[in-house]
Each structure stands twice: as C-alpha cells, then as structure tokens.
Design a protein around this motif. Structure first.
Motif, PDB file in Angstrom:
ATOM      1  N   UNK A   8      -2.300   3.510   6.506  1.00 55.79           N
ATOM      2  CA  UNK A   8      -3.708   3.613   6.082  1.00 55.79           C
ATOM      3  C   UNK A   8      -4.550   2.495   6.687  1.00 55.79           C
ATOM      4  N   UNK A   9      -5.830   2.770   6.899  1.00 55.80           N
ATOM      5  CA  UNK A   9      -6.736   1.813   7.522  1.00 55.80           C
ATOM      6  C   UNK A   9      -6.853   0.512   6.748  1.00 55.80           C
ATOM      7  N   UNK A  19      -5.718  -5.321   6.434  1.00 50.57           N
ATOM      8  CA  UNK A  19      -5.134  -6.452   5.712  1.00 50.57           C
ATOM      9  C   UNK A  19      -4.059  -7.139   6.543  1.00 50.57           C
ATOM     10  N   UNK A  20      -3.241  -6.371   7.226  1.00 54.69           N
ATOM     11  CA  UNK A  20      -2.188  -6.943   8.076  1.00 54.69           C
ATOM     12  C   UNK A  20      -2.806  -7.716   9.236  1.00 54.69           C
ATOM     13  N   UNK A  42       4.116  14.529   9.747  1.00 56.52           N
ATOM     14  CA  UNK A  42       3.496  13.699  10.773  1.00 56.52           C
ATOM     15  C   UNK A  42       2.560  12.670  10.155  1.00 56.52           C
ATOM     16  N   UNK A  43       1.944  12.975   9.007  1.00 56.96           N
ATOM     17  CA  UNK A  43       1.068  12.015   8.334  1.00 56.96           C
ATOM     18  C   UNK A  43       1.858  10.918   7.623  1.00 56.96           C
TER      19      UNK A  43
END
Length: 87
Positions: A64-65, A70-71, A58-59
């Motif tokens: 990632x934050x 950045x996106x 599930x991870x």
C-alpha cells in the motif's frame, strides 16, 4: 609398517570414503528429484482458475502507498542520522 604400506592404506581409505559419499549424494539427488515429481501435479491443481481469484492473487504482492511512504521516510531519516554522525 613402512611408509609405503601406510600411504597405500590411506589412499584406500580415502578412495572408499569418497566413493561412499558420492554414492550417498547420488541416491539423495535421485530421491529428491523423484519426490519433486510427486509434488508437482498437486501444485498445478491448486492454481486459481477464475479471473477474480487471479486479480486478488496479483494484488496480494503489492505494498500500500501509505506503507511505502512510511518505509521511505524511515530510510531517509536513518540515512540523515547516520551520515551526520560521521561528519
């Protein structure tokens, strides 16, 4: 040959072609459904059974934050450049 005979021959060829395509596609659908039944049990056996494996699975789909930030910044920068050039 007169037009009636030509039209009858054209209708016969069209009907033969349509029946041939229908039969071929029907066989193809039956074959794909049959093959999917052979593949389905193998997928069920490969699913994770322990809790640790499930939490790792599930991870795996999470972003990632830092990547998300950045996106978002790149999209915001693109939009600012795009809309300012239109004015």
């Amino acid at each position: 040959m007169d037009i009636t005979a030509l039209l009858a021959q054209a209708a016969s060829l069209m009907l033969t072609g349509m029946v041939g395509v229908f039969v071929f596609l029907s066989i193809l659908i039956v074959a794909v459904k049959g093959l999917s039944k052979f593949a389905a049990p193998k997928e069920a056996q490969t699913q994770p059974s322990s809790r640790a494996t499930r939490s790792q699975a599930s991870d795996a789909g999470k972003i990632p934050g830092e990547h998300l930030a950045a996106i978002s910044a790149a999209i915001s920068q693109y939009r600012n450049q795009h809309f300012q050039s239109e004015k």
